[in-house]
Design an enzyme around this catalytic site. Sequence first.
Site, mmCIF file in Angstrom:
data_model
loop_
_atom_site.group_PDB
_atom_site.id
_atom_site.type_symbol
_atom_site.label_atom_id
_atom_site.label_comp_id
_atom_site.label_asym_id
_atom_site.label_seq_id
_atom_site.Cartn_x
_atom_site.Cartn_y
_atom_site.Cartn_z
ATOM 1 N N ASN A 1 24.861 10.697 7.728
ATOM 2 C CA ASN A 1 25.420 9.395 7.377
ATOM 3 C C ASN A 1 26.817 9.342 7.985
ATOM 4 O O ASN A 1 27.742 9.955 7.463
ATOM 5 C CB ASN A 1 25.473 9.261 5.846
ATOM 6 C CG ASN A 1 26.154 7.980 5.403
ATOM 7 O OD1 ASN A 1 26.468 7.117 6.222
ATOM 8 N ND2 ASN A 1 26.389 7.856 4.103
ATOM 9 N N HIS B 1 24.034 3.776 -1.657
ATOM 10 C CA HIS B 1 25.001 4.877 -1.570
ATOM 11 C C HIS B 1 26.105 4.636 -2.602
ATOM 12 O O HIS B 1 26.462 3.491 -2.878
ATOM 13 C CB HIS B 1 25.587 4.944 -0.153
ATOM 14 C CG HIS B 1 26.383 6.190 0.068
ATOM 15 N ND1 HIS B 1 27.676 6.332 -0.381
ATOM 16 C CD2 HIS B 1 26.049 7.360 0.667
ATOM 17 C CE1 HIS B 1 28.109 7.551 -0.057
ATOM 18 N NE2 HIS B 1 27.145 8.193 0.569
ATOM 19 N N GLU C 1 23.208 12.555 -4.787
ATOM 20 C CA GLU C 1 24.570 12.784 -4.312
ATOM 21 C C GLU C 1 25.539 12.683 -5.488
ATOM 22 O O GLU C 1 25.960 11.583 -5.856
ATOM 23 C CB GLU C 1 24.951 11.730 -3.266
ATOM 24 C CG GLU C 1 24.081 11.729 -2.029
ATOM 25 C CD GLU C 1 24.826 11.170 -0.817
ATOM 26 O OE1 GLU C 1 24.886 11.873 0.192
ATOM 27 O OE2 GLU C 1 25.359 10.056 -0.896
#
Length: 251
Positions: free
Chosen positions: A9, A95, A167
Amino acid sequence: MRKKIIAGNWKMNKTVAEAVTLVQGIQAELAGCLDVEAVVCPPFTALKSVSDALADSQIKLGCQNMSDQDNGAYTGEISHTMLRELFVKYVILGHSERRSYYGETDKIVNRKVKKALANTLRPIVCVGETLEQREAGRTEQVVEEQVRGSLADITAAQFEDVVVAYEPVWAIGTGKTATTEQAQEVHAFIRSIIRDMVGEKAAKGLRIQYGGSMKPSNAKELLSQPDIDGGLIGGAALEARSFIDIVKAGM
Ligand code: 13P
Protein backbone atom coordinates in the site's frame (compact mmCIF):
# COMPACT_ATOMS: atom_id res chain seq x y z
CA MET A 1 -3.95 -24.37 0.93
CA ARG A 2 -4.35 -20.62 0.93
CA LYS A 3 -1.87 -18.86 -1.32
CA LYS A 4 -0.10 -16.07 0.54
CA ILE A 5 -0.80 -12.54 -0.63
CA ILE A 6 1.62 -9.67 -0.04
CA ALA A 7 0.31 -6.25 -1.04
CA GLY A 8 2.15 -2.95 -1.00
CA ASN A 9 0.00 0.00 0.00
CA TRP A 10 1.97 2.97 -1.27
CA LYS A 11 -0.47 5.44 0.28
CA MET A 12 0.08 9.05 -0.87
CA ASN A 13 3.63 8.46 -2.07
CA LYS A 14 5.43 8.32 -5.44
CA THR A 15 5.18 10.48 -8.52
CA VAL A 16 4.57 8.68 -11.80
CA ALA A 17 8.30 8.50 -12.52
CA GLU A 18 9.09 7.24 -9.03
CA ALA A 19 6.30 4.69 -9.21
CA VAL A 20 7.59 3.27 -12.48
CA THR A 21 11.13 3.03 -11.11
CA LEU A 22 9.84 1.22 -8.01
CA VAL A 23 7.71 -1.26 -9.91
CA GLN A 24 10.51 -1.99 -12.36
CA GLY A 25 12.77 -2.77 -9.41
CA ILE A 26 10.15 -5.15 -7.99
CA GLN A 27 9.57 -6.69 -11.41
CA ALA A 28 13.26 -7.40 -11.86
CA GLU A 29 13.01 -10.09 -9.18
CA LEU A 30 9.36 -10.99 -8.92
CA ALA A 31 7.87 -10.78 -12.42
CA GLY A 32 7.60 -14.56 -12.68
CA CYS A 33 6.75 -15.19 -9.04
CA LEU A 34 3.96 -17.74 -8.69
CA ASP A 35 4.47 -18.99 -5.14
CA VAL A 36 3.12 -15.87 -3.49
CA GLU A 37 0.62 -13.40 -4.91
CA ALA A 38 2.35 -10.01 -5.00
CA VAL A 39 0.21 -6.89 -5.39
CA VAL A 40 1.19 -3.24 -5.71
CA CYS A 41 -1.28 -0.47 -4.87
CA PRO A 42 0.06 2.86 -6.17
CA PRO A 43 -1.81 6.16 -5.95
CA PHE A 44 -4.45 6.69 -8.65
CA THR A 45 -2.25 9.06 -10.64
CA ALA A 46 0.35 6.34 -11.21
CA LEU A 47 -2.04 3.45 -11.95
CA LYS A 48 -1.89 3.72 -15.73
CA SER A 49 1.90 3.83 -15.92
CA VAL A 50 2.32 1.04 -13.38
CA SER A 51 -0.32 -1.02 -15.19
CA ASP A 52 1.63 -0.63 -18.47
CA ALA A 53 4.87 -1.56 -16.71
CA LEU A 54 3.21 -4.71 -15.31
CA ALA A 55 1.96 -6.07 -18.63
CA ASP A 56 2.83 -9.80 -18.83
CA SER A 57 3.85 -9.86 -15.18
CA GLN A 58 2.56 -12.09 -12.39
CA ILE A 59 2.49 -9.06 -10.12
CA LYS A 60 -1.04 -7.76 -9.71
CA LEU A 61 -2.30 -4.23 -9.61
CA GLY A 62 -4.41 -2.81 -6.81
CA CYS A 63 -5.62 0.62 -5.72
CA GLN A 64 -6.37 2.25 -2.39
CA ASN A 65 -10.00 3.32 -2.58
CA MET A 66 -13.03 3.29 -4.87
CA SER A 67 -16.40 5.02 -5.14
CA ASP A 68 -19.52 3.19 -4.02
CA GLN A 69 -21.31 4.67 -7.06
CA ASP A 70 -21.19 3.67 -10.73
CA ASN A 71 -20.70 7.05 -12.41
CA GLY A 72 -22.04 10.60 -12.45
CA ALA A 73 -21.82 13.73 -10.36
CA TYR A 74 -19.44 12.58 -7.61
CA THR A 75 -16.63 15.10 -7.73
CA GLY A 76 -13.25 13.65 -6.92
CA GLU A 77 -14.34 10.02 -6.95
CA ILE A 78 -13.06 7.10 -9.02
CA SER A 79 -15.35 4.32 -10.29
CA HIS A 80 -14.95 0.58 -10.72
CA THR A 81 -15.17 0.97 -14.52
CA MET A 82 -12.24 3.39 -14.53
CA LEU A 83 -10.20 1.00 -12.42
CA ARG A 84 -11.05 -2.10 -14.41
CA GLU A 85 -10.03 -0.30 -17.57
CA LEU A 86 -6.52 -0.08 -16.12
CA PHE A 87 -6.48 -3.79 -15.21
CA VAL A 88 -6.78 -3.13 -11.49
CA LYS A 89 -7.63 -6.40 -9.68
CA TYR A 90 -7.63 -5.47 -6.00
CA VAL A 91 -8.98 -2.50 -4.11
CA ILE A 92 -8.08 -1.67 -0.52
CA LEU A 93 -11.26 -0.63 1.29
CA GLY A 94 -11.84 0.72 4.78
CA HIS A 95 -8.21 1.38 5.59
CA SER A 96 -7.95 2.92 9.08
CA GLU A 97 -6.65 6.14 7.51
CA ARG A 98 -9.84 6.35 5.41
CA ARG A 99 -11.94 5.53 8.46
CA SER A 100 -10.30 8.07 10.76
CA TYR A 101 -9.43 10.98 8.42
CA TYR A 102 -12.28 10.73 5.92
CA GLY A 103 -15.10 9.43 8.08
CA GLU A 104 -15.62 6.08 6.37
CA THR A 105 -17.99 3.98 8.40
CA ASP A 106 -18.63 0.24 8.20
CA LYS A 107 -21.77 1.07 6.22
CA ILE A 108 -19.84 3.00 3.58
CA VAL A 109 -17.15 0.32 3.44
CA ASN A 110 -19.85 -2.32 3.03
CA ARG A 111 -21.38 -0.44 0.08
CA LYS A 112 -17.95 -0.23 -1.56
CA VAL A 113 -17.24 -3.92 -0.93
CA LYS A 114 -20.51 -4.86 -2.60
CA LYS A 115 -19.82 -2.55 -5.52
CA ALA A 116 -16.34 -4.00 -5.97
CA LEU A 117 -17.54 -7.61 -5.88
CA ALA A 118 -20.38 -6.90 -8.29
CA ASN A 119 -17.81 -5.58 -10.74
CA THR A 120 -15.11 -8.26 -10.47
CA LEU A 121 -12.75 -6.24 -8.30
CA ARG A 122 -11.39 -8.01 -5.25
CA PRO A 123 -11.68 -6.01 -2.04
CA ILE A 124 -8.96 -6.01 0.61
CA VAL A 125 -11.07 -5.04 3.60
CA CYS A 126 -9.17 -3.50 6.50
CA VAL A 127 -10.11 -3.77 10.16
CA GLY A 128 -8.23 -3.09 13.38
CA GLU A 129 -8.41 -1.56 16.83
CA THR A 130 -6.75 1.58 18.20
CA LEU A 131 -4.33 1.49 21.13
CA GLU A 132 -6.98 2.92 23.39
CA GLN A 133 -9.43 0.19 22.40
CA ARG A 134 -6.81 -2.52 22.92
CA GLU A 135 -5.87 -1.21 26.33
CA ALA A 136 -9.53 -1.10 27.30
CA GLY A 137 -9.79 -4.81 26.42
CA ARG A 138 -12.09 -4.06 23.49
CA THR A 139 -10.04 -5.50 20.60
CA GLU A 140 -12.37 -8.40 19.84
CA GLN A 141 -15.51 -6.31 20.16
CA VAL A 142 -14.18 -3.61 17.80
CA VAL A 143 -12.82 -6.06 15.24
CA GLU A 144 -16.00 -8.13 15.26
CA GLU A 145 -18.14 -5.05 14.72
CA GLN A 146 -15.98 -3.96 11.78
CA VAL A 147 -15.92 -7.42 10.22
CA ARG A 148 -19.67 -7.94 10.52
CA GLY A 149 -20.47 -4.39 9.43
CA SER A 150 -18.03 -4.08 6.51
CA LEU A 151 -18.81 -7.56 5.21
CA ALA A 152 -22.56 -7.67 5.84
CA ASP A 153 -24.62 -9.57 3.25
CA ILE A 154 -21.57 -11.00 1.45
CA THR A 155 -22.27 -14.59 0.42
CA ALA A 156 -20.00 -17.58 0.98
CA ALA A 157 -19.33 -17.71 -2.78
CA GLN A 158 -18.41 -14.03 -2.88
CA PHE A 159 -15.95 -14.53 -0.03
CA GLU A 160 -13.67 -16.35 -2.47
CA ASP A 161 -12.78 -12.92 -3.87
CA VAL A 162 -12.42 -11.17 -0.53
CA VAL A 163 -9.22 -10.56 1.41
CA VAL A 164 -9.35 -9.23 4.96
CA ALA A 165 -6.45 -7.22 6.38
CA TYR A 166 -6.02 -7.03 10.13
CA GLU A 167 -4.20 -3.80 10.81
CA PRO A 168 -3.97 -2.78 14.46
CA VAL A 169 -4.01 1.01 14.20
CA TRP A 170 -1.32 1.36 16.85
CA ALA A 171 1.09 -0.66 14.71
CA ILE A 172 0.65 1.34 11.50
CA GLY A 173 3.66 3.47 10.65
CA THR A 174 4.83 3.38 14.24
CA GLY A 175 7.52 0.74 14.04
CA LYS A 176 5.54 -1.20 16.66
CA THR A 177 4.48 -4.58 15.35
CA ALA A 178 1.91 -6.75 17.02
CA THR A 179 3.66 -9.78 18.47
CA THR A 180 3.13 -12.93 16.45
CA GLU A 181 0.89 -14.22 19.23
CA GLN A 182 -1.22 -11.05 19.29
CA ALA A 183 -1.59 -11.09 15.51
CA GLN A 184 -2.33 -14.83 15.26
CA GLU A 185 -4.93 -14.56 18.01
CA VAL A 186 -6.90 -11.83 16.21
CA HIS A 187 -6.56 -13.56 12.83
CA ALA A 188 -7.99 -16.78 14.26
CA PHE A 189 -10.76 -14.72 15.86
CA ILE A 190 -11.59 -13.06 12.52
CA ARG A 191 -11.74 -16.46 10.86
CA SER A 192 -14.13 -17.67 13.55
CA ILE A 193 -16.45 -14.73 12.88
CA ILE A 194 -16.44 -15.49 9.16
CA ARG A 195 -17.22 -19.13 9.99
CA ASP A 196 -20.19 -17.96 11.98
CA MET A 197 -21.30 -15.60 9.19
CA VAL A 198 -20.95 -17.80 6.11
CA GLY A 199 -19.72 -21.23 7.13
CA GLU A 200 -16.62 -23.37 7.39
CA LYS A 201 -15.65 -23.59 3.72
CA ALA A 202 -15.57 -19.83 3.15
CA ALA A 203 -13.77 -19.29 6.47
CA LYS A 204 -11.11 -21.85 5.58
CA GLY A 205 -10.55 -20.31 2.17
CA LEU A 206 -10.40 -16.70 3.31
CA ARG A 207 -7.02 -15.02 3.20
CA ILE A 208 -6.30 -12.73 6.14
CA GLN A 209 -3.34 -10.36 5.86
CA TYR A 210 -1.50 -8.73 8.71
CA GLY A 211 -0.59 -5.05 8.38
CA GLY A 212 1.32 -2.75 10.68
CA SER A 213 5.08 -2.22 10.51
CA MET A 214 5.67 -5.51 8.71
CA LYS A 215 9.22 -5.58 7.41
CA PRO A 216 11.79 -8.11 6.18
CA SER A 217 13.02 -8.77 9.73
CA ASN A 218 9.65 -9.76 11.15
CA ALA A 219 7.80 -11.02 8.07
CA LYS A 220 8.86 -14.66 8.20
CA GLU A 221 7.71 -15.22 11.74
CA LEU A 222 4.38 -13.47 11.20
CA LEU A 223 3.77 -15.31 7.93
CA SER A 224 4.49 -18.68 9.52
CA GLN A 225 1.44 -18.41 11.76
CA PRO A 226 -1.44 -20.69 10.82
CA ASP A 227 -3.99 -17.91 10.27
CA ILE A 228 -1.72 -15.22 8.80
CA ASP A 229 -1.98 -15.51 5.03
CA GLY A 230 -0.08 -12.47 3.91
CA GLY A 231 0.78 -8.88 4.60
CA LEU A 232 -0.43 -5.40 3.75
CA ILE A 233 2.74 -3.37 3.74
CA GLY A 234 3.06 0.40 4.04
CA GLY A 235 6.48 1.92 4.61
CA ALA A 236 8.49 -1.18 3.67
CA ALA A 237 6.68 -1.37 0.31
CA LEU A 238 8.11 1.97 -0.82
CA GLU A 239 11.47 0.45 -1.55
CA ALA A 240 11.94 -2.46 -3.96
CA ARG A 241 14.44 -4.38 -1.84
CA SER A 242 12.38 -4.54 1.32
CA PHE A 243 9.14 -5.35 -0.53
CA ILE A 244 10.85 -8.16 -2.46
CA ASP A 245 12.33 -9.55 0.76
CA ILE A 246 8.91 -9.62 2.43
CA VAL A 247 7.40 -11.42 -0.57
CA LYS A 248 10.25 -13.92 -0.41
CA ALA A 249 9.61 -14.43 3.30
CA GLY A 250 6.18 -15.69 2.32
CA MET A 251 7.52 -18.34 -0.10
P1 13P B 1 3.14 0.38 7.73
O1 13P B 1 3.66 -0.87 7.12
O2 13P B 1 3.88 1.63 7.26
O3 13P B 1 3.03 0.29 9.21
O4 13P B 1 1.64 0.59 7.18
C1 13P B 1 0.76 -0.46 7.24
C2 13P B 1 -0.45 -0.10 6.47
O5 13P B 1 -1.20 0.78 6.84
C3 13P B 1 -0.71 -0.82 5.22
O6 13P B 1 -1.98 -0.57 4.76
